[in-house]
Design a protein around this motif. Sequence first.
Motif, PDB file in Angstrom:
ATOM      1  N   GLY A   1       0.804  -1.215   0.000  1.00 46.45           N
ATOM      2  CA  GLY A   1       0.000   0.000   0.000  1.00 46.45           C
ATOM      3  C   GLY A   1       0.835   1.262   0.000  1.00 46.45           C
ATOM      4  N   SER A   2       0.140   2.386   0.030  1.00 48.20           N
ATOM      5  CA  SER A   2       0.776   3.697   0.004  1.00 48.20           C
ATOM      6  C   SER A   2       1.065   4.170   1.410  1.00 48.20           C
ATOM      7  CB  SER A   2      -0.145   4.698  -0.697  1.00 48.20           C
ATOM      8  OG  SER A   2       0.344   6.007  -0.579  1.00 48.20           O
ATOM      9  N   LYS A   3       2.151   4.933   1.560  1.00 43.68           N
ATOM     10  CA  LYS A   3       2.481   5.498   2.864  1.00 43.68           C
ATOM     11  C   LYS A   3       1.453   6.535   3.292  1.00 43.68           C
ATOM     12  CE  LYS A   3       6.279   3.231   3.622  1.00 43.68           C
ATOM     13  NZ  LYS A   3       6.392   2.272   4.732  1.00 43.68           N
ATOM     14  N   GLU A   4       0.822   7.189   2.309  1.00 43.55           N
ATOM     15  CA  GLU A   4      -0.192   8.192   2.610  1.00 43.55           C
ATOM     16  C   GLU A   4      -1.519   7.723   2.028  1.00 43.55           C
ATOM     17  OE1 GLU A   4      -1.039  12.458   0.804  1.00 43.55           O
ATOM     18  OE2 GLU A   4       0.699  12.499   2.129  1.00 43.55           O
ATOM     19  N   ARG A   5      -2.477   7.488   2.894  1.00 41.73           N
ATOM     20  CA  ARG A   5      -3.759   6.950   2.448  1.00 41.73           C
ATOM     21  C   ARG A   5      -4.706   8.111   2.127  1.00 41.73           C
ATOM     22  NH1 ARG A   5      -3.061   1.740   3.393  1.00 41.73           N
ATOM     23  NH2 ARG A   5      -1.767   1.093   5.148  1.00 41.73           N
ATOM     24  N   VAL A   6      -4.997   8.279   0.849  1.00 38.62           N
ATOM     25  CA  VAL A   6      -5.899   9.341   0.398  1.00 38.62           C
ATOM     26  C   VAL A   6      -7.162   8.686  -0.142  1.00 38.62           C
ATOM     27  CG1 VAL A   6      -6.204  11.296  -1.137  1.00 38.62           C
ATOM     28  CG2 VAL A   6      -3.938  10.814  -0.169  1.00 38.62           C
ATOM     29  N   SER A   7      -8.279   8.943   0.522  1.00 34.98           N
ATOM     30  CA  SER A   7      -9.545   8.365   0.093  1.00 34.98           C
ATOM     31  C   SER A   7     -10.048   9.067  -1.162  1.00 34.98           C
ATOM     32  CB  SER A   7     -10.588   8.492   1.207  1.00 34.98           C
ATOM     33  OG  SER A   7     -10.870   9.855   1.454  1.00 34.98           O
ATOM     34  N   GLU A   8     -11.056   8.459  -1.769  1.00 36.19           N
ATOM     35  CA  GLU A   8     -11.667   9.070  -2.961  1.00 36.19           C
ATOM     36  C   GLU A   8     -12.239  10.444  -2.627  1.00 36.19           C
ATOM     37  OE1 GLU A   8     -13.028   8.708  -7.086  1.00 36.19           O
ATOM     38  OE2 GLU A   8     -11.558   7.627  -5.879  1.00 36.19           O
ATOM     39  N   ALA A   9     -12.888  10.552  -1.476  1.00 34.16           N
ATOM     40  CA  ALA A   9     -13.492  11.829  -1.076  1.00 34.16           C
ATOM     41  C   ALA A   9     -12.425  12.900  -0.871  1.00 34.16           C
ATOM     42  CB  ALA A   9     -14.310  11.647   0.200  1.00 34.16           C
ATOM     43  N   GLU A  10     -11.317  12.512  -0.225  1.00 38.83           N
ATOM     44  CA  GLU A  10     -10.257  13.494   0.015  1.00 38.83           C
ATOM     45  C   GLU A  10      -9.588  13.906  -1.297  1.00 38.83           C
ATOM     46  OE1 GLU A  10      -6.175  14.185   2.631  1.00 38.83           O
ATOM     47  OE2 GLU A  10      -7.123  12.221   2.604  1.00 38.83           O
ATOM     48  N   TYR A  11      -9.419  12.948  -2.197  1.00 38.35           N
ATOM     49  CA  TYR A  11      -8.810  13.265  -3.488  1.00 38.35           C
ATOM     50  C   TYR A  11      -9.612  14.342  -4.211  1.00 38.35           C
ATOM     51  CZ  TYR A  11      -7.620  12.796  -8.431  1.00 38.35           C
ATOM     52  OH  TYR A  11      -7.271  13.067  -9.726  1.00 38.35           O
ATOM     53  N   TRP A  12     -10.944  14.158  -4.260  1.00 36.99           N
ATOM     54  CA  TRP A  12     -11.770  15.131  -4.964  1.00 36.99           C
ATOM     55  C   TRP A  12     -11.863  16.437  -4.190  1.00 36.99           C
ATOM     56  CZ3 TRP A  12     -12.503  14.935  -9.831  1.00 36.99           C
ATOM     57  CH2 TRP A  12     -12.517  13.699 -10.478  1.00 36.99           C
ATOM     58  N   ALA A  13     -11.795  16.379  -2.866  1.00 39.16           N
ATOM     59  CA  ALA A  13     -11.769  17.620  -2.082  1.00 39.16           C
ATOM     60  C   ALA A  13     -10.507  18.420  -2.413  1.00 39.16           C
ATOM     61  CB  ALA A  13     -11.814  17.297  -0.587  1.00 39.16           C
ATOM     62  N   ARG A  14      -9.396  17.725  -2.591  1.00 42.74           N
ATOM     63  CA  ARG A  14      -8.165  18.397  -3.006  1.00 42.74           C
ATOM     64  C   ARG A  14      -8.329  19.058  -4.365  1.00 42.74           C
ATOM     65  NH1 ARG A  14      -3.160  14.195  -1.988  1.00 42.74           N
ATOM     66  NH2 ARG A  14      -2.983  14.378   0.287  1.00 42.74           N
ATOM     67  N   ARG A  15      -8.888  18.302  -5.317  1.00 44.79           N
ATOM     68  CA  ARG A  15      -9.045  18.830  -6.670  1.00 44.79           C
ATOM     69  C   ARG A  15      -9.945  20.065  -6.668  1.00 44.79           C
ATOM     70  NH1 ARG A  15      -8.720  15.464 -11.055  1.00 44.79           N
ATOM     71  NH2 ARG A  15      -9.099  17.412 -12.206  1.00 44.79           N
ATOM     72  N   ARG A  16     -11.087  19.975  -5.987  1.00 48.33           N
ATOM     73  CA  ARG A  16     -12.008  21.115  -5.965  1.00 48.33           C
ATOM     74  C   ARG A  16     -11.387  22.309  -5.245  1.00 48.33           C
ATOM     75  NH1 ARG A  16     -15.799  16.864  -5.033  1.00 48.33           N
ATOM     76  NH2 ARG A  16     -15.544  17.139  -2.788  1.00 48.33           N
ATOM     77  N   GLY A  17     -10.731  22.039  -4.114  1.00 52.05           N
ATOM     78  CA  GLY A  17     -10.110  23.118  -3.358  1.00 52.05           C
ATOM     79  C   GLY A  17      -8.991  23.797  -4.125  1.00 52.05           C
ATOM     80  N   GLN A  18      -8.182  23.012  -4.829  1.00 47.87           N
ATOM     81  CA  GLN A  18      -7.088  23.587  -5.610  1.00 47.87           C
ATOM     82  C   GLN A  18      -7.614  24.431  -6.759  1.00 47.87           C
ATOM     83  OE1 GLN A  18      -3.723  23.188  -4.737  1.00 47.87           O
ATOM     84  NE2 GLN A  18      -3.573  24.896  -6.169  1.00 47.87           N
ATOM     85  N   LEU A  19      -8.691  23.944  -7.414  1.00 52.03           N
ATOM     86  CA  LEU A  19      -9.293  24.705  -8.505  1.00 52.03           C
ATOM     87  C   LEU A  19      -9.824  26.050  -8.007  1.00 52.03           C
ATOM     88  CD1 LEU A  19     -10.169  24.754 -11.480  1.00 52.03           C
ATOM     89  CD2 LEU A  19     -12.305  23.668 -10.787  1.00 52.03           C
ATOM     90  N   LYS A  20     -10.502  26.037  -6.874  1.00 57.82           N
ATOM     91  CA  LYS A  20     -11.033  27.272  -6.306  1.00 57.82           C
ATOM     92  C   LYS A  20      -9.900  28.214  -5.900  1.00 57.82           C
ATOM     93  CE  LYS A  20     -13.965  28.986  -2.547  1.00 57.82           C
ATOM     94  NZ  LYS A  20     -14.771  28.612  -1.350  1.00 57.82           N
ATOM     95  N   LEU A  21      -8.824  27.655  -5.295  1.00 61.41           N
ATOM     96  CA  LEU A  21      -7.690  28.476  -4.870  1.00 61.41           C
ATOM     97  C   LEU A  21      -6.983  29.094  -6.073  1.00 61.41           C
ATOM     98  CD1 LEU A  21      -5.907  29.432  -2.523  1.00 61.41           C
ATOM     99  CD2 LEU A  21      -4.554  27.351  -2.808  1.00 61.41           C
ATOM    100  N   ASP A  22      -6.851  28.324  -7.163  1.00 65.06           N
ATOM    101  CA  ASP A  22      -6.211  28.851  -8.368  1.00 65.06           C
ATOM    102  C   ASP A  22      -7.001  30.032  -8.932  1.00 65.06           C
ATOM    103  OD1 ASP A  22      -4.235  26.964  -8.161  1.00 65.06           O
ATOM    104  OD2 ASP A  22      -5.124  25.576  -9.606  1.00 65.06           O
ATOM    105  N   ARG A  23      -8.320  29.918  -8.899  1.00 70.16           N
ATOM    106  CA  ARG A  23      -9.157  31.023  -9.395  1.00 70.16           C
ATOM    107  C   ARG A  23      -8.981  32.269  -8.520  1.00 70.16           C
ATOM    108  NH1 ARG A  23     -14.636  27.394 -10.326  1.00 70.16           N
ATOM    109  NH2 ARG A  23     -13.998  26.411 -12.313  1.00 70.16           N
ATOM    110  N   GLU A  24      -8.973  32.071  -7.210  1.00 72.29           N
ATOM    111  CA  GLU A  24      -8.804  33.216  -6.303  1.00 72.29           C
ATOM    112  C   GLU A  24      -7.431  33.855  -6.472  1.00 72.29           C
ATOM    113  OE1 GLU A  24      -9.474  31.494  -2.500  1.00 72.29           O
ATOM    114  OE2 GLU A  24     -11.667  31.453  -2.683  1.00 72.29           O
ATOM    115  N   ASN A  25      -6.394  33.030  -6.647  1.00 71.56           N
ATOM    116  CA  ASN A  25      -5.045  33.567  -6.841  1.00 71.56           C
ATOM    117  C   ASN A  25      -4.924  34.318  -8.163  1.00 71.56           C
ATOM    118  OD1 ASN A  25      -4.219  32.519  -4.417  1.00 71.56           O
ATOM    119  ND2 ASN A  25      -3.229  30.718  -5.274  1.00 71.56           N
TER     120      ASN A  25
END
Length: 511
Positions: free
Chosen positions: A197-221
Amino acid sequence: MATLKHISSKNSDYTAIEAYLVYQHDAFTGKQLLDEQGKPKLRDSYLLDTLECGDFSFATACLLANRKYGKNTQHGDIKSHQYIISFDPRDAADNGLTMEKAQALGLKFCSENFPGHPAIVCTHPDGHNRSGNIHVHIVIGSIRTREVERKPYMQKPRDWREGMKHSSTAQTMRHLRVEVMELCEGAGLYQIDLLNGSKERVSEAEYWARRRGQLKLDRENAALTTAGQQPRQKKFETVKDTLRRQISSVLHRATSFEDFSDRLLQQYGIAVKESREQLSYLPAGRTKFIRAKHLGDNYDKKAVFATLNANAEHKPKVQFKQDTIGKLIDIQAKLAKGKGTGYERWAKKYNLKAMAQTLILLQEKDLLNEDALNQRIAKLETKYHDALAVVKDLEGRMKFNKELRYQVAAYASTKIITQQLKAAKRPAAFEEQHRAELTAYRAAAAYFKANNITKLPSPKKLEAEYAQLASEKAKFYEQYKEAKEELLKLKTAKQNVASFFREEEPAQQER
């Protein structure tokens, strides 16, 4: 570096999965993308085949199986399973992986591991993260429509009998990961160890939360940059990302579990607990603990304790006496400066320990009376200053002795050069040749004259005198050190007692 992912579905609309594989969908909302005429847009490229469906479509084959065996009639029943094999993006350039080759590998994997299940095998050229990785979707109906030959990895009747439902257990996933690894090895593709397995366990929900959050942050920046302002944060962090970073920043400095938990609580307001051989973390502002297994292998009990033990071995060991005490913290002053509730919880715990240590020290020294405590402090201050004065005097004498020994040795070793200079036929050339030795001789002579030394002492006598001075210094330094340590402890104890009663008075008046 092929990876394997499993998704179970309770959706009774079997056509929805085929539509997802064939048509374009928004990566965040999951809705179909429409063209100018309002029709669904086909994917730019894909390969799709069905297995075990006969003359029917996948959806029809699954519905017929449900009706025949009287299963999947409830809303909560799992209707289908999806397994996604994602290949390394480098495989296309380095190992000649094409969509056709990936599709063939997917069909082979499906027929060997899911025999008897209606299935769709579909290959896409790229993932939603635009990494360029070819990946294969294998979707199977949950019911096996024919009995198959039992293979070694099949443990229960549901794995080979007709009319039984597929179950994706831990044992099944382990077998499938081994199959993916062997599949990559046989095809000459990149691979990783999928079993550990992976040293860092990223669930499906967390993965998409990252994607959505990064997209929103990029727009704000982008908006800030357009306005001429400098963005303060470029990478989005989920709650778990922040928790991982904070735990890691504390873990590499702590040397015990108590130290680790105290630092987390003090710096970030994070509570940590151990239950059933597992660690759980509670960030500030949350009411539910997050288990270490949901953060990654580096945050579970085994890894944390291994790091703490390694830190303790590498850190210089300092001997603390049992009566060592710390100063009480003015909690209200710290809160006024902006400290949070996590710090307040840690500070109260710290103050209780410090006050308990204070009382233990005063009881052991029999100094619970204020006058006796003040007298002892005054006596220690006198002893401390007297011992310090003697140590400073001895250090000065030792320094003078060391310099004198150096000058005597330099004078004795260069004296013969001075005598040779007087007899030299060419004094200027001789002096130029032996400038360093003559300079050392003259410096030594000037040193003796400045200190009114007319007769040079014996080097052996100077060494004996230095040893005697060092012995005396060690004795008085020990007295100075003991007096200083006890003085600091008693002064801290006195301050703690005063602080404690200052805090108690308003509380008593209020009561």
